[in-house]
Design a protein around this motif. Structure first.
Motif: not given
Length: 753
Positions: A478, A534, A538, A540
């Protein structure tokens, strides 16, 4: 033709060049490139196409005895695989023990050698075999030595003066004189050139390439600007070069190609005009070889045995000519190649084999349409590509296949290919992290053993390089960018006309991302600036921060006034200074001076530049800074070094300027800035004393280019939050630098994630 007037007109055009030169793009309008990919015969050698890899110094790409190492071999093999017809090596000196500037302490060298002993031959034979396997021929570039452009540190490390054709000042330290080489020494060098040529032939190399331009020793001996000898056989400036060619031809026989690199003019008088009468050391070089004399010398070289030439202009004292930087136009020397080619044709001059003399054009020809047009227009017979083949070794294959938009363009920065080895490294490339690391990094990015979900924050050159590499490794990626545009600092940095190379690179990076968007493992999030929280939410596996930099403001009164703007904002929106006539640029680094150029030339503003350092554009490559500074002076831009900003207000800028006589001339483009680890002992006799005086400058607008600092807050926040198991910081957000450092760090990190 009035050659000298043509020279003056051409040089004058290099300031505001866009009025007479095109600004090329990576287009394929002339595809298929039938002329570029047609064969050509030189002596008895047939080259498969008209493309030549230009000589790029192979400094520190050998072991300390001079034997080419695997770094050098793989570097050249990569370009041979890429489809180029002829490879030329960087310069190889043959004058060890005579020209002491080429030798390091302990009789070691950073130049590859072919003259030392049989211990170096295996490296050259391997190089020939590797390149031949891919259909490329190889010429070795020989030089009699460096002379006045050699390292003057031989004075302190070996207790010997550098040597030249005459008593010439050293270029790096003009206080250091170069001793005159004796006729006997020159005879010895000629014999060595013959022996080295015979050895090159025995090593299966395909031809000899003589380095006779740019003010190196062969140029010093063959140009009356530097050859001031009054007696002896070499007092005739043509003799040394002709005798060297005759000796080479005697040793290699009639069927072996000899190529000669020459500048049709040093162009010093065209560059510096009246300064040639009174500026030291320029006034010593006023009697330069004219274009007509160069052409006559070339005719005699052909008779002696030369088969082909490449031609350009300039020398170290106006280094932006033989090394045209980003700010110079593309195809800048096509008219010079055209002069030489027409001279041979009109005078029916043929080689000793009865063949026409091929003339290769040089000078920012890394745009396929431009190169093909030059050949079709009969301005040249071959095209030399140096930096473009470092940026993309597949340039030739991609052009042949019509995949021009896939060519990674050179940005003309010269920071990795030249400045890196000047400061102690080896040649590399700012936009291609594999250049000169081919022995370490395979062509195909290795697949990852464990597939990860990776966030890359920041879509500048570091972030895009990281994303592309990670996708190639098989990861899910991303890519986040806080603005609505890709490219980071390249976006404002590519706005000026002199930054067209950078604009093409920005287009290339946008093309990379467009291809990534077709991959289901890739997501792009524009106008998205995630926080550490954030990113943690998510989930990662890895986070790579490439968040770039933020602008700095000096803490002085008036810095937040309405008429104070950042350079990056002016570049993006020149309307900010539309109504300003007098502009003061604060900061004389690369950004400040290029912005001053943009304002002076493209917007006809009255510009002054204020810089605290004693040098303008310190740490930029000499050729790049030379072109900008020279033409800023031509435009009347005042450069104020050793000057401190004190106050802004009321349409005025107050500065403190040091007027001491030892403050360096800010317009000096004929001498280099020494690396900071090299000390000129005579500078101790010229200390810069504090003799500051206050000046008030009129300023409708003040443009800040006073530096940046790394945007590393997100990285440290992610580490503190334990946002992922792996958190990395790359590019400018780790250490503010250039495209070179950003791309290099992004690739090296990403191939290990």
């Amino acid at each position: 033709m009035n050659y000298e007037q043509k020279l003056r007109d051409l040089h004058s055009s290099f300031g505001e060049w866009w009025s007479c030169f095109e600004t090329p793009k990576m287009t394929s309008e002339l595809y298929p490139y039938d002329k570029m990919f047609s064969p050509i015969t030189v002596n008895t050698l047939t080259l498969k196409n008209r493309l030549i890899m230009a000589p790029m110094g192979n400094i520190s790409m050998c072991d300390e005895t001079g034997r080419p190492n695997m770094k050098m071999l793989k570097y050249f093999e990569e370009r041979a695989k890429g489809g180029v017809g002829l490879i030329t090596t960087g310069l190889i000196p043959v004058s060890y023990g005579i020209d002491t500037s080429i030798t390091e302490r302990g009789d070691l060298t950073y130049f590859p050698r072919i003259d030392r002993s049989r211990t170096v031959f295996a490296g050259w034979r391997d190089l020939a075999a590797m390149c031949h396997s891919h259909g490329a021929s190889v010429f070795i570039q020989l030089t009699p030595g460096l002379g006045r452009v050699g390292n003057p540190q031989c004075l302190t490390t070996q207790y010997t003066f550098p040597r030249s054709a005459s008593f010439n000042p050293n270029w790096y330290m003009s206080d250091v004189p170069c001793m005159r080489l004796s006729d006997l020494s020159l005879e010895r060098i000629i014999k060595r050139m013959g022996q080295s040529s015979a050895d090159a032939k025995e090593c299966n190399l395909d031809g000899i390439y003589l380095h006779g331009h740019e003010g190196y020793l062969l140029e010093q001996l063959s140009n009356p600007a530097f050859n001031h000898r009054k007696i002896g056989k070499f007092s005739n400036y043509e003799t040394f070069g002709i005798e060297a060619v005759k000796e080479i031809r005697k040793r290699v026989g009639p069927n072996y190609p000899i190529m000669y690199r020459i500048d049709l003019s040093l162009a010093l008088n065209a560059t510096y005009k009246s300064k040639m009468d009174f500026v030291n050391p320029l006034n010593k070089f006023k009697n330069e070889r004219t274009v007509a004399q160069s052409l006559e010398y070339m005719r005699k070289l052909v008779k002696a045995g030369v088969d082909m030439f490449d031609v350009d202009l300039g020398c170290y004292d106006n280094w932006w000519l033989p090394h045209p930087p980003a700010s110079m136009p593309a195809g800048c020397f096509l008219d010079i190649a055209d002069i030489a080619k027409k001279y041979f044709e009109e005078n029916k001059i043929l080689s000793n084999k009865g063949l026409p003399i091929p003339v290769a054009a040089v000078g920012k020809l890394g745009y396929p349409d431009l190169a093909e047009k030059a050949l079709r227009d009969n301005k040249c017979d071959m095209v030399m590509l140096g930096r473009p083949l470092l940026a993309d070794p597949e340039w030739c294959n991609k052009a042949y296949a019509g995949k021009v938009s896939d060519i990674r363009p050179c940005i003309g920065c010269q920071e990795a290919c030249f400045n890196e080895f000047i400061e102690g490294g080896h040649p590399q490339c700012a936009v291609n992290p594999r250049t000169a690391f081919e022995e370490e990094y395979p062509r195909e990015v290795p697949k990852a053993d464990i597939i990860k979900h990776v966030a890359v924050v920041g879509a500048g050159p570091a972030g895009i390089t990281a994303a592309e590499t990670l996708i190639a490794r098989g990861h899910f990626v991303d890519l986040y960018e806080k603005t609505d545009k890709l490219g980071g600092s390249l976006v404002p940095g590519s706005q000026a006309k002199i930054k067209f190379d950078l604009a093409n690179y920005l287009d290339y990076l946008n093309g990379v991302v467009e291809k990534l968007k077709k991959n289901e493992r890739f997501n792009l999030y524009l106008e998205n600036a995630p926080t550490a929280e954030d990113l943690k939410l998510r989930g990662y596996d890895s986070i790579i921060i490439a968040a770039g930099t933020k602008q700095c403001k000096p803490p002085i009164k008036g810095i937040d006034d309405d008429n104070v703007v950042f350079a990056v904002d002016v570049l993006m929106n020149p309307e900010l200074v539309k109504n300003a006539e007098k502009i003061v640029v604060v900061g004389g680094g690369v950004v400040g001076t290029e912005t001053a150029y943009f304002l002076a030339y493209e917007h006809n503003k009255n510009v002054k530049v204020v810089e605290m350092d004693k040098y303008i554009m310190n740490h930029a490559f000499t050729a790049n800074r030379g072109h900008i500074i020279h033409y800023l002076e031509e435009k009347g831009v005042e450069l104020m070094n050793c000057t401190t900003l004190k106050k802004i207000g009321g349409g005025k800028v107050i500065v403190s300027q040091n007027k001491n006589k030892n403050v360096p001339n800010p317009y000096n483009t004929w001498s280099p800035i020494l690396p900071e680890n090299v000390v000129n002992p005579l500078d101790m006799l010229r200390p810069i004393k504090n003799e500051c005086c206050e000046r008030t400058l009129d300023a409708d607008m003040v443009v800040l280019a006073s530096g940046v600092k790394s945007s590393n807050e997100l990285y440290y926040a992610c580490v503190s939050e334990h946002a992922a198991n792996e958190v990395f910081n790359i590019g400018d957000s780790f250490r503010s630098g250039r495209v070179f450092e950003a791309v290099r760090s992004a690739y090296r990190k990403s191939v290990s994630v």
